[in-house]
Every structure is written in structure tokens, then in C-alpha cells.
Design a protein around this motif. Structure first.
Motif, PDB file in Angstrom:
ATOM      1  N   MET A  73      34.650  55.130  42.214  1.00 29.61           N
ATOM      2  CA  MET A  73      35.084  53.855  42.767  1.00 29.61           C
ATOM      3  C   MET A  73      34.277  53.554  44.023  1.00 29.61           C
ATOM      4  O   MET A  73      34.360  54.271  45.008  1.00 29.61           O
ATOM      5  CB  MET A  73      36.580  53.916  43.086  1.00 29.61           C
ATOM      6  CG  MET A  73      37.173  52.637  43.602  1.00 29.61           C
ATOM      7  SD  MET A  73      37.209  51.281  42.422  1.00 29.61           S
ATOM      8  CE  MET A  73      38.341  51.903  41.204  1.00 29.61           C
ATOM      9  N   THR A  74      33.493  52.482  43.960  1.00 26.53           N
ATOM     10  CA  THR A  74      32.732  52.051  45.134  1.00 26.53           C
ATOM     11  C   THR A  74      33.571  51.032  45.916  1.00 26.53           C
ATOM     12  O   THR A  74      34.535  50.482  45.374  1.00 26.53           O
ATOM     13  CB  THR A  74      31.403  51.402  44.720  1.00 26.53           C
ATOM     14  OG1 THR A  74      31.694  50.216  43.948  1.00 26.53           O
ATOM     15  CG2 THR A  74      30.552  52.353  43.886  1.00 26.53           C
ATOM     16  N   LEU A  75      33.180  50.777  47.157  1.00 28.79           N
ATOM     17  CA  LEU A  75      33.891  49.795  47.986  1.00 28.79           C
ATOM     18  C   LEU A  75      33.814  48.403  47.368  1.00 28.79           C
ATOM     19  O   LEU A  75      34.798  47.667  47.335  1.00 28.79           O
ATOM     20  CB  LEU A  75      33.315  49.784  49.410  1.00 28.79           C
ATOM     21  CG  LEU A  75      34.000  48.845  50.395  1.00 28.79           C
ATOM     22  CD1 LEU A  75      35.457  49.243  50.612  1.00 28.79           C
ATOM     23  CD2 LEU A  75      33.263  48.805  51.716  1.00 28.79           C
ATOM     24  N   TYR A  78      36.100  48.217  44.460  1.00 30.50           N
ATOM     25  CA  TYR A  78      37.482  48.202  44.934  1.00 30.50           C
ATOM     26  C   TYR A  78      37.868  46.799  45.405  1.00 30.50           C
ATOM     27  O   TYR A  78      38.935  46.295  45.063  1.00 30.50           O
ATOM     28  CB  TYR A  78      37.654  49.216  46.065  1.00 30.50           C
ATOM     29  CG  TYR A  78      39.085  49.475  46.425  1.00 30.50           C
ATOM     30  CD1 TYR A  78      39.853  50.378  45.693  1.00 30.50           C
ATOM     31  CD2 TYR A  78      39.693  48.811  47.493  1.00 30.50           C
ATOM     32  CE1 TYR A  78      41.181  50.623  46.015  1.00 30.50           C
ATOM     33  CE2 TYR A  78      41.019  49.045  47.815  1.00 30.50           C
ATOM     34  CZ  TYR A  78      41.750  49.957  47.078  1.00 30.50           C
ATOM     35  OH  TYR A  78      43.063  50.175  47.397  1.00 30.50           O
ATOM     36  N   CYS A  81      37.576  44.153  42.237  1.00 29.21           N
ATOM     37  CA  CYS A  81      38.436  44.389  41.072  1.00 29.21           C
ATOM     38  C   CYS A  81      39.851  44.824  41.433  1.00 29.21           C
ATOM     39  O   CYS A  81      40.824  44.210  41.017  1.00 29.21           O
ATOM     40  CB  CYS A  81      37.807  45.440  40.160  1.00 29.21           C
ATOM     41  SG  CYS A  81      36.285  44.892  39.380  1.00 29.21           S
ATOM     42  N   VAL A  82      39.950  45.893  42.201  1.00 31.39           N
ATOM     43  CA  VAL A  82      41.267  46.484  42.475  1.00 31.39           C
ATOM     44  C   VAL A  82      42.131  45.565  43.343  1.00 31.39           C
ATOM     45  O   VAL A  82      43.322  45.385  43.063  1.00 31.39           O
ATOM     46  CB  VAL A  82      41.114  47.884  43.120  1.00 31.39           C
ATOM     47  CG1 VAL A  82      42.463  48.443  43.546  1.00 31.39           C
ATOM     48  CG2 VAL A  82      40.442  48.842  42.147  1.00 31.39           C
ATOM     49  N   VAL A  83      41.556  44.964  44.369  1.00 29.35           N
ATOM     50  CA  VAL A  83      42.347  44.125  45.289  1.00 29.35           C
ATOM     51  C   VAL A  83      42.962  42.910  44.572  1.00 29.35           C
ATOM     52  O   VAL A  83      44.173  42.683  44.695  1.00 29.35           O
ATOM     53  CB  VAL A  83      41.518  43.713  46.533  1.00 29.35           C
ATOM     54  CG1 VAL A  83      42.251  42.669  47.361  1.00 29.35           C
ATOM     55  CG2 VAL A  83      41.206  44.940  47.383  1.00 29.35           C
ATOM     56  N   SER A  86      45.672  44.157  42.200  1.00 28.48           N
ATOM     57  CA  SER A  86      46.812  44.632  42.995  1.00 28.48           C
ATOM     58  C   SER A  86      47.639  43.481  43.537  1.00 28.48           C
ATOM     59  O   SER A  86      48.874  43.548  43.573  1.00 28.48           O
ATOM     60  CB  SER A  86      46.330  45.493  44.153  1.00 28.48           C
ATOM     61  OG  SER A  86      45.631  46.607  43.683  1.00 28.48           O
ATOM     62  N   TYR A 197      44.724  53.927  42.112  1.00 33.56           N
ATOM     63  CA  TYR A 197      43.937  52.961  42.873  1.00 33.56           C
ATOM     64  C   TYR A 197      44.725  51.691  43.231  1.00 33.56           C
ATOM     65  O   TYR A 197      44.526  51.130  44.313  1.00 33.56           O
ATOM     66  CB  TYR A 197      42.682  52.565  42.080  1.00 33.56           C
ATOM     67  CG  TYR A 197      41.705  53.709  41.952  1.00 33.56           C
ATOM     68  CD1 TYR A 197      40.996  54.192  43.058  1.00 33.56           C
ATOM     69  CD2 TYR A 197      41.489  54.339  40.732  1.00 33.56           C
ATOM     70  CE1 TYR A 197      40.123  55.263  42.954  1.00 33.56           C
ATOM     71  CE2 TYR A 197      40.610  55.414  40.619  1.00 33.56           C
ATOM     72  CZ  TYR A 197      39.933  55.862  41.734  1.00 33.56           C
ATOM     73  OH  TYR A 197      39.079  56.920  41.623  1.00 33.56           O
ATOM     74  N   CYS A 201      47.118  49.905  47.265  1.00 30.37           N
ATOM     75  CA  CYS A 201      46.605  48.577  47.648  1.00 30.37           C
ATOM     76  C   CYS A 201      47.698  47.542  47.589  1.00 30.37           C
ATOM     77  O   CYS A 201      47.854  46.721  48.465  1.00 30.37           O
ATOM     78  CB  CYS A 201      45.459  48.195  46.720  1.00 30.37           C
ATOM     79  SG  CYS A 201      44.702  46.624  47.124  1.00 30.37           S
TER      80      CYS A 201
END
Length: 201
Positions: A73-75, A78, A81-83, A86, A197, A201
Motif C-alpha cells: 500500500m503506497t500513500l 491509500y 482509493c482507501v480514503v 472509507s 486498511y 481510516c
């Protein structure tokens, strides 16, 4: 003598466990949030406790017990995609939990029948699915069924219904975003790594 299909039996067992746990969480949330019972009218706090616990369990399963391996997982990954995923997951839980303050568990379950409709609409809007007449007619039938059941609800509450429907559409958008963003980046997350992940968040 008839042979027992072990994978099929396991599948049904997992489904039964899922249904029991899901029902338990629904009834527990209603008990905690309802003014008649525990009277804890803070759905955002309940959502944060829920996700904090999920994140902690996922952390232990990945980092301590090493049940599954974490993905790279790169910043940038993250943030892009993740934010967003989330955010919609949090909105889904928050609006869904808030609905318990206004409407009954039975009515919430009836409204959840709109989930396929919301997911189809979001998928068409995001371009991951095409608008087809056969699917549209099925979705229309489901929607009419939900409207009829809503019309018969004795303790109908507009605010609670709006919260629940908003939560359903937030969840639908989360599902579509998961497909769009993660598959586009070639990232596959299993349920444990997803929680690892997404939950913090």
C-alpha cells in the motif's frame, strides 16, 4: 449410501453463521441506540467503536497471528482509493445506525431490499454497468414492493426513512467505488485486509 458434499455443507454453515451474526448485530444496535432500551443516542460514536474494534481485530489477524499477508500500500494508493471508500463506508454505517433512532428494525430490513436497486443505479452512473430493460424492470418491481411495504408501516417516520435510504445509497457507492478504484489499480483485498486498511481510516 449418499455421499455428503463437504464444501456445500460448509457453505451453508457459513451462511447460517453470517445470518445469525448479522441479525445479532442489527438487534444489538437497535437495543443500544433505542430510547426505550439502553438509550445511547450517539450513532457516530457507535460507528467509531465498531470500526475501531474491526480495525484492531484485523491488525491482530495480519500483524500478530499472520493469518493473511498485507498488500503493498503506497500513500498515493491509500489517498486515492482507501480514503474515498472509507468515507462512503463510514457514511453508510452512520446513516444506517442513525435510522435506528427513528424507525423499527423490521422496517429497516424492508428498506434494505432497495440495496440491489441502489447498487444498479450507482453502477450505471459510474459506468461499470449498462442500463438494460430486463434489469430495470426487475429493479422497478423491487422498488414497488418496498414502497408498498413502506405504505403499510404503522410507525412510518420520514427522517428515519431518509437516513436509511441515504445509508443504502452510500453503501452502494462504496461497493461500486471498490470495484472501480481497486480493480483499476490491480489491487485485490480480502475481507481481513479490507478492514485492516479501511477501518482505521
Amino acid at each position: 449410501m449418499m455421499m455428503v458434499n463437504k464444501p456445500l455443507v460448509l457453505t451453508y454453515l457459513y451462511l447460517l453463521i453470517y445470518i445469525l451474526l448479522s441479525s445479532g448485530v442489527i438487534l444489538y444496535n437497535k437495543w443500544v441506540l433505542s430510547p426505550k432500551y439502553f438509550n445511547f443516542p450517539f450513532p457516530i460514536t457507535l460507528t467509531m467503536i465498531h470500526m475501531g474494534f474491526s480495525g484492531a481485530v484485523a491488525f491482530f489477524l495480519i500483524r500478530v497471528f499472520k493469518v493473511v499477508s498485507p498488500v503493498k500500500m503506497t500513500l498515493e494508493l491509500y489517498i486515492t482509493c482507501v480514503v474515498p471508500i472509507s468515507a462512503f463506508f463510514a457514511a453508510s454505517l452512520w446513516f444506517g445506525n442513525t435510522a435506528y433512532l427513528y424507525i423499527s428494525v423490521a422496517f429497516i430490513q424492508m428498506l434494505k431490499a432497495l440495496m440491489p436497486v441502489a447498487t444498479f443505479i450507482m453502477a450505471v452512473m459510474c459506468g461499470t454497468d449498462k442500463a438494460r430493460c430486463d434489469v430495470f424492470s426487475n429493479m422497478l418491481l423491487v422498488s414497488v414492493g418496498v414502497v408498498i411495504s413502506s405504505y403499510g408501516e404503522i410507525h412510518f417516520n420520514v427522517v428515519g426513512t431518509l437516513y436509511q435510504v441515504t445509508g443504502i445509497f452510500a453503501e452502494a457507492l462504496r461497493l461500486v467505488l471498490t470495484q472501480v478504484l481497486l480493480q483499476k489499480k490491480g489491487l485485490t483485498l480480502n475481507p481481513i485486509t479490507s478492514l485492516y486498511y479501511i477501518a482505521p481510516c
